[in-house]
Structures are given as C-alpha cells and as structure tokens.
Design a protein around this motif. Structure first.
Motif, PDB file in Angstrom:
ATOM      1  N   TRP A  14       0.581  -1.589  -0.027  1.00  0.00           N
ATOM      2  CA  TRP A  14      -0.003   0.017   0.038  1.00  0.00           C
ATOM      3  C   TRP A  14       1.109   1.084   0.450  1.00  0.00           C
ATOM      4  O   TRP A  14       1.566   1.706   0.919  1.00  0.00           O
ATOM      5  N   ARG A  15       0.976   2.516  -0.632  1.00  0.00           N
ATOM      6  CA  ARG A  15       1.559   3.021  -1.675  1.00  0.00           C
ATOM      7  C   ARG A  15       0.254   4.971  -1.221  1.00  0.00           C
ATOM      8  O   ARG A  15       0.297   5.001  -1.979  1.00  0.00           O
ATOM      9  N   PRO A  16       0.181   4.874   0.195  1.00  0.00           N
ATOM     10  CA  PRO A  16      -0.778   5.871   0.029  1.00  0.00           C
ATOM     11  C   PRO A  16      -0.129   7.904  -0.006  1.00  0.00           C
ATOM     12  O   PRO A  16      -1.604   7.902  -0.298  1.00  0.00           O
ATOM     13  N   GLU A  17       0.528   7.799  -0.634  1.00  0.00           N
ATOM     14  CA  GLU A  17       1.279   9.065  -1.252  1.00  0.00           C
ATOM     15  C   GLU A  17       1.272   8.595  -2.512  1.00  0.00           C
ATOM     16  O   GLU A  17       1.362   9.962  -2.894  1.00  0.00           O
ATOM     17  N   ALA A  18       1.777   7.572  -3.184  1.00  0.00           N
ATOM     18  CA  ALA A  18       1.331   7.469  -4.405  1.00  0.00           C
ATOM     19  C   ALA A  18      -0.009   7.922  -5.388  1.00  0.00           C
ATOM     20  O   ALA A  18      -1.154   8.215  -5.075  1.00  0.00           O
ATOM     21  N   LEU A  19       0.210   9.133  -6.732  1.00  0.00           N
ATOM     22  CA  LEU A  19      -0.629   9.421  -7.651  1.00  0.00           C
ATOM     23  C   LEU A  19      -2.044   8.006  -7.663  1.00  0.00           C
ATOM     24  O   LEU A  19      -2.442   8.369  -8.537  1.00  0.00           O
ATOM     25  N   ILE A  20      -0.766   7.597  -8.773  1.00  0.00           N
ATOM     26  CA  ILE A  20      -1.486   6.269  -9.678  1.00  0.00           C
ATOM     27  C   ILE A  20      -0.871   4.512  -8.397  1.00  0.00           C
ATOM     28  O   ILE A  20      -0.037   5.122  -7.929  1.00  0.00           O
ATOM     29  N   LEU A  21      -1.653   4.027  -9.024  1.00  0.00           N
ATOM     30  CA  LEU A  21      -1.199   2.482  -8.431  1.00  0.00           C
ATOM     31  C   LEU A  21      -1.386   2.312  -6.656  1.00  0.00           C
ATOM     32  O   LEU A  21      -0.092   2.266  -6.335  1.00  0.00           O
ATOM     33  N   LYS A  22      -2.341   3.220  -5.943  1.00  0.00           N
ATOM     34  CA  LYS A  22      -1.381   3.562  -4.868  1.00  0.00           C
ATOM     35  C   LYS A  22      -1.657   1.308  -3.642  1.00  0.00           C
ATOM     36  O   LYS A  22      -0.877   1.598  -3.264  1.00  0.00           O
ATOM     37  N   THR A  23      -1.847   0.509  -4.688  1.00  0.00           N
ATOM     38  CA  THR A  23      -1.957  -0.994  -4.091  1.00  0.00           C
ATOM     39  C   THR A  23      -0.949  -1.822  -5.052  1.00  0.00           C
ATOM     40  O   THR A  23      -1.388  -1.446  -6.187  1.00  0.00           O
ATOM     41  N   LYS A 169      -4.949  -1.314   5.191  1.00  0.00           N
ATOM     42  CA  LYS A 169      -5.237   0.310   5.289  1.00  0.00           C
ATOM     43  C   LYS A 169      -5.976   1.040   6.296  1.00  0.00           C
ATOM     44  O   LYS A 169      -5.708   2.064   6.433  1.00  0.00           O
TER      45      LYS A 169
END
Length: 170
Positions: A14-23, A169
């Motif tokens: 899980w990448r909460p700061e990513a603009l796309i592909l949050k998981t 999450k």
C-alpha cells in the motif's frame, strides 16, 4: 500485507502517497522485498526463526564448528522483563543468512561484509520455549540486526478481511 494462499501469492504493498497505483501486488521473493528486508515474508514467523536457528546450528554441529555458550536465565528488558534462556553462538567462519529458507546456497560473507554475522545471541522464553529474541553482530561488534517479539499471543483470531488491501488500510 501478505497472507499465504491469497492474492495470487503476492504481497499487497500500500502506497498512500502515490498518485497512481496506490496498491501494488509484489511477489515475496522479488527484488523489491529483497532490498527492503533481511528475510522473506514467507519465512518471518516465530516458527521460521526457530527453524532457521536450528538449521544453522545443526549445520555447524555437523561440521564441528559449533561454538555456543549458555549465558544463563535472565530477565530481558527488550522483552518486557520476560525470563529467557540466553545462548550465544560464535560463527567461525562468519556467515551470511539467506533471504529464503528454501535457498540451500552457502553464501560467502566476503561478498557482503556489512551483513556478515560473527555472533548470534538467542533468547528463549522460559514460559513458552519460543525463540523470542535474536541479536546478530559482526566481528567488529557492530549490530547486523536484532529481533524481539515482546507481546506474543499464540493462535490469535482475526476478523474476516484483516489480511486484505482494505483491512491493511485501516
């Protein structure tokens, strides 16, 4: 998050700061997990820790290179004062652990001297007989890694959905 037998064998990152592909689905033995951890998530349980120690110590015993000292039973602050049997093994020669337990390769410590293990101290909980702590040091005394499992709850129950991307999450 990783749960054996689900998500097509992948961890879900899980990448909460990513603009796309949050998981992102990531296979546990790929380069990304290898670059972020000493051991594979599939080998990260208490039983795997004990098995890894048993296999290493048995390997050394079979080669007459096992050097181990009993340091007594002590209350260990990192484990909330739990009483533990303390054992210290000196590695001769120094060792490198494998990322995965199913990798039988004996790694040359000269290839990664910063991770070369010279001394292993194990902490065995006297109440549960579980290996609840490990400290790995280099020959110069510098810490390679330490692992303490302070609040072990055997066979806990989890609500459905805990080990899913949505449960992660929360």
């Amino acid at each position: 998050v990783y749960a054996a037998g689900v998500n097509n064998g992948c961890m879900i990152v899980w990448r909460p700061e990513a603009l796309i592909l949050k998981t992102l689905p990531v296979k546990p033995k790929e380069d990304l997990p290898r670059s972020a951890s000493r051991y594979c998530v599939t080998d990260s349980s208490l039983s795997h820790s004990m098995y890894r120690s048993f296999m290493k110590w048995s390997y050394c015993k079979d080669r007459n290179t096992l050097s181990c000292d009993f340091l007594g039973v002590r209350a260990v602050p990192e484990l909330g004062g739990r009483n533990c049997i303390v054992l210290r093994r000196t590695c001769n020669p120094d060792e490198l652990d494998n990322f995965c337990l199913d990798d039988p390769t004996v790694r040359d410590p000269a290839t990664d001297p910063a991770q070369a293990i010279h001394e292993v101290t194990l902490y065995i909980d006297v109440a549960t007989w579980l290996q609840v702590g490990s400290v790995l040091k280099r020959a110069d005394g510098e810490l390679v890694g330490s692992y303490f499992f302070r609040d072990v709850e055997l066979n806990p129950t989890f609500p459905p959905g805990t080990f899913t991307p949505d449960g992660f999450k929360k």
